[in-house]
Design a protein around this motif. Structure first.
Motif, PDB file in Angstrom:
ATOM      1  N   ARG A 104      31.742  40.603  43.711  1.00 39.63           N
ATOM      2  CA  ARG A 104      32.693  41.506  43.066  1.00 39.63           C
ATOM      3  C   ARG A 104      32.273  41.849  41.635  1.00 39.63           C
ATOM      4  O   ARG A 104      33.069  42.316  40.834  1.00 39.63           O
ATOM      5  CB  ARG A 104      34.088  40.884  43.095  1.00 39.63           C
ATOM      6  CG  ARG A 104      34.687  40.903  44.504  1.00 39.63           C
ATOM      7  CD  ARG A 104      35.994  40.154  44.548  1.00 39.63           C
ATOM      8  NE  ARG A 104      36.697  40.360  45.817  1.00 39.63           N
ATOM      9  CZ  ARG A 104      36.452  39.676  46.929  1.00 39.63           C
ATOM     10  NH1 ARG A 104      35.515  38.739  46.928  1.00 39.63           N
ATOM     11  NH2 ARG A 104      37.112  39.919  48.037  1.00 39.63           N
ATOM     12  N   ASP A 121      37.562  35.217  35.050  1.00 38.21           N
ATOM     13  CA  ASP A 121      36.573  34.781  34.047  1.00 38.21           C
ATOM     14  C   ASP A 121      36.897  33.375  33.548  1.00 38.21           C
ATOM     15  O   ASP A 121      35.996  32.555  33.338  1.00 38.21           O
ATOM     16  CB  ASP A 121      36.547  35.756  32.865  1.00 38.21           C
ATOM     17  CG  ASP A 121      35.708  36.995  33.140  1.00 38.21           C
ATOM     18  OD1 ASP A 121      34.753  36.901  33.945  1.00 38.21           O
ATOM     19  OD2 ASP A 121      36.008  38.047  32.555  1.00 38.21           O
ATOM     20  N   PHE A 151      30.927  39.858  39.116  1.00 39.15           N
ATOM     21  CA  PHE A 151      30.958  38.891  38.011  1.00 39.15           C
ATOM     22  C   PHE A 151      29.567  38.294  37.818  1.00 39.15           C
ATOM     23  O   PHE A 151      28.811  38.111  38.779  1.00 39.15           O
ATOM     24  CB  PHE A 151      31.970  37.786  38.300  1.00 39.15           C
ATOM     25  CG  PHE A 151      33.396  38.251  38.217  1.00 39.15           C
ATOM     26  CD1 PHE A 151      34.130  38.094  37.047  1.00 39.15           C
ATOM     27  CD2 PHE A 151      33.998  38.871  39.303  1.00 39.15           C
ATOM     28  CE1 PHE A 151      35.448  38.533  36.975  1.00 39.15           C
ATOM     29  CE2 PHE A 151      35.301  39.321  39.232  1.00 39.15           C
ATOM     30  CZ  PHE A 151      36.039  39.154  38.073  1.00 39.15           C
ATOM     31  N   ARG A 153      40.710  40.223  36.331  1.00 44.18           N
ATOM     32  CA  ARG A 153      39.356  39.919  35.865  1.00 44.18           C
ATOM     33  C   ARG A 153      39.331  38.837  34.787  1.00 44.18           C
ATOM     34  O   ARG A 153      38.507  37.916  34.836  1.00 44.18           O
ATOM     35  CB  ARG A 153      38.686  41.192  35.347  1.00 44.18           C
ATOM     36  CG  ARG A 153      37.198  41.023  35.107  1.00 44.18           C
ATOM     37  CD  ARG A 153      36.503  42.346  34.838  1.00 44.18           C
ATOM     38  NE  ARG A 153      35.072  42.132  34.762  1.00 44.18           N
ATOM     39  CZ  ARG A 153      34.271  42.102  35.802  1.00 44.18           C
ATOM     40  NH1 ARG A 153      34.767  42.282  37.023  1.00 44.18           N
ATOM     41  NH2 ARG A 153      32.979  41.895  35.653  1.00 44.18           N
ATOM     42  N   ALA A 180      40.271  41.622  42.308  1.00 42.10           N
ATOM     43  CA  ALA A 180      39.298  41.171  41.308  1.00 42.10           C
ATOM     44  C   ALA A 180      39.357  41.997  40.035  1.00 42.10           C
ATOM     45  O   ALA A 180      39.129  41.467  38.933  1.00 42.10           O
ATOM     46  CB  ALA A 180      37.890  41.216  41.891  1.00 42.10           C
ATOM     47  N   ASP A 181      39.650  43.284  40.128  1.00 45.37           N
ATOM     48  CA  ASP A 181      39.715  44.124  38.934  1.00 45.37           C
ATOM     49  C   ASP A 181      40.950  43.811  38.099  1.00 45.37           C
ATOM     50  O   ASP A 181      40.876  43.650  36.886  1.00 45.37           O
ATOM     51  CB  ASP A 181      39.724  45.601  39.334  1.00 45.37           C
ATOM     52  CG  ASP A 181      38.347  46.095  39.729  1.00 45.37           C
ATOM     53  OD1 ASP A 181      37.361  45.482  39.287  1.00 45.37           O
ATOM     54  OD2 ASP A 181      38.264  47.081  40.480  1.00 45.37           O
ATOM     55  N   CYS A 187      39.836  36.574  43.547  1.00 47.08           N
ATOM     56  CA  CYS A 187      38.873  37.605  43.955  1.00 47.08           C
ATOM     57  C   CYS A 187      39.375  38.353  45.182  1.00 47.08           C
ATOM     58  O   CYS A 187      39.236  39.576  45.290  1.00 47.08           O
ATOM     59  CB  CYS A 187      37.515  36.978  44.251  1.00 47.08           C
ATOM     60  SG  CYS A 187      36.547  36.543  42.789  1.00 47.08           S
TER      61      CYS A 187
END
Length: 396
Positions: A178, A136, A180, A132, A128-129, A124
């Protein structure tokens, strides 16, 4: 006998004689208060940079250790996202995830709550993008690891572990801010577990014994330390923050019930992130848990707890940072931070290296020490609190 006359003459004659005597008495005894510092102070930055140089020369085999070291370079005074230790941690996260399913990862890593949580936190912070799908993976594993009672612990044990649980809580918080998805029911169970394993004194032990009723029951006193109380206080405050209960002007914790567009702005003046929603969270009980923990720490606080001090300081900084958000009182040079700095300054066993119990050639202890010195959680709160990252959430 101490001779003061020649020195006294160097001071302005309008300084009261009593003040002069006090100054010289303190000076002669070596008890003048130590200079207060902040994470931006040159002597703190020097200590941090020495630690980073030591981490450049050492590594560790565990996923969590690599992520912890990588996090230090991301939280450094000058962020270093391209540092080899950051790349090493990212590669480890990718390789572990590629080996199999979430379920296989959980089974193969019995003590993996630490590594699991630190992987989420590291990724993160890194990007984070971009990562991702990887986040997850580890976030799904963290959610599946949670015990039915709400805590986290070893696979082979039904009990919750207050030490491991703090990394589940922090991973949730880092991921939520962020964008999620975090299950509100999971956070509710966590808050309930923290209450049910809290000693009547307000403290927590290591393996929490769950109260069968709403009344707190005695925990194992030998296992109670400032470190475990800091860990659980940080987790309790994170629960409150995830539901929006630490927001400024939250009408005694009602912010979590309001639509995101109606939230008050954060103290930094940015649009506040929509909190988790809950119709069943016992807010009064959660704040009672926090109040009791604060009272215990007020009575029992100390910096040197004899073992695992660097690990403790990382938890302490997290607790105090969320406490500052809750109270709105944010001193520039808090006493607890300065005591921690002085402890770390005096306890280095070589330039940039600390060893306070976590072994592994001091790598883990050094990383924890750096994260305390840079005020890792405070940085996260200041830079991310209330912002809508990467365009997610409601517009400002």
């Amino acid at each position: 006998m101490i001779y003061l006359s020649s020195t006294i003459c160097a001071y302005p004659c309008n300084v009261p004689r009593g003040c002069l005597l006090l100054i010289f008495a303190l000076t002669s005894l070596g008890t003048l208060p130590a200079k207060a510092v902040t994470p931006e102070s040159p002597e703190v930055i020097e200590l941090v940079n020495l630690g980073l140089r030591y981490l450049e020369s050492k590594t560790t085999a565990e996923l969590g250790g690599k992520c912890l070291v990588g996090l230090c370079f991301l939280k450094a005074p000058e962020k270093q996202p391209n540092h080899p230790r950051v790349a090493e941690a990212l590669k480890a996260c990718q390789e572990v995830a590629r080996k199999g399913s979430v379920e296989a990862f959980i089974q193969e890593h019995d003590d993996g709550v630490y590594s699991n949580g630190l992987a989420v936190i590291f990724l993160c912070e890194l990007d984070a993008d971009r990562h991702r799908s990887l986040i997850d993976f580890y976030l799904s594993a963290m959610q599946k690891r949670q015990k039915p009672h709400g805590g986290w612990g070893y696979n082979v044990s039904p009990s919750g572990d207050t030490s491991q649980t703090q990394y589940g809580a922090l991973a949730y918080w880092e991921a939520h801010r962020r964008g999620f998805a975090i299950d509100p029911a999971s956070v509710e169970r966590l808050a309930e577990w923290l209450k049910k394993v809290q000693d009547p004194s307000g403290a927590w032990a290591y393996q929490g014994e769950i109260s069968p009723t709403d009344k707190r029951i005695p925990q194992k006193q030998i296992d109670i330390t400032c470190s475990r109380v800091s860990a659980c206080m940080g987790s309790s405050l994170i629960c409150a923050d995830l539901f929006g209960l630490l927001q400024a002007n939250s009408d005694e914790g009602l912010a979590g019930l309001l639509p995101g567009a109606l939230q008050e702005s954060s103290p930094e003046g940015k649009a506040a992130r929509p909190p988790l929603r809950s119709s069943s969270l016992d807010r009064e009980s959660l704040f009672e848990t926090i109040q009791l923990g604060d009272q215990w720490m007020d009575k029992n606080f100390k910096i040197d707890i004899g073992m695992f001090n660097s690990y403790y300081l990382y938890a302490l900084e997290r607790y105090r940072s969320f406490q500052e958000k809750q109270t709105g009182i944010r001193p520039d040079e808090p006493d607890w931070y300065n005591k921690g700095y002085r402890y770390l300054k005096d306890s280095q066993i070589s330039p940039g290296k600390w060893e306070t119990g976590c072994q592994r050639e001091g790598v883990i202890d050094t990383a924890f020490s750096i994260l305390f010195l840079v005020r890792s959680t405070q940085k996260a709160l200041e830079l991310g609190e209330g912002t809508l990252l990467a365009g997610r959430g409601l517009p400002a």
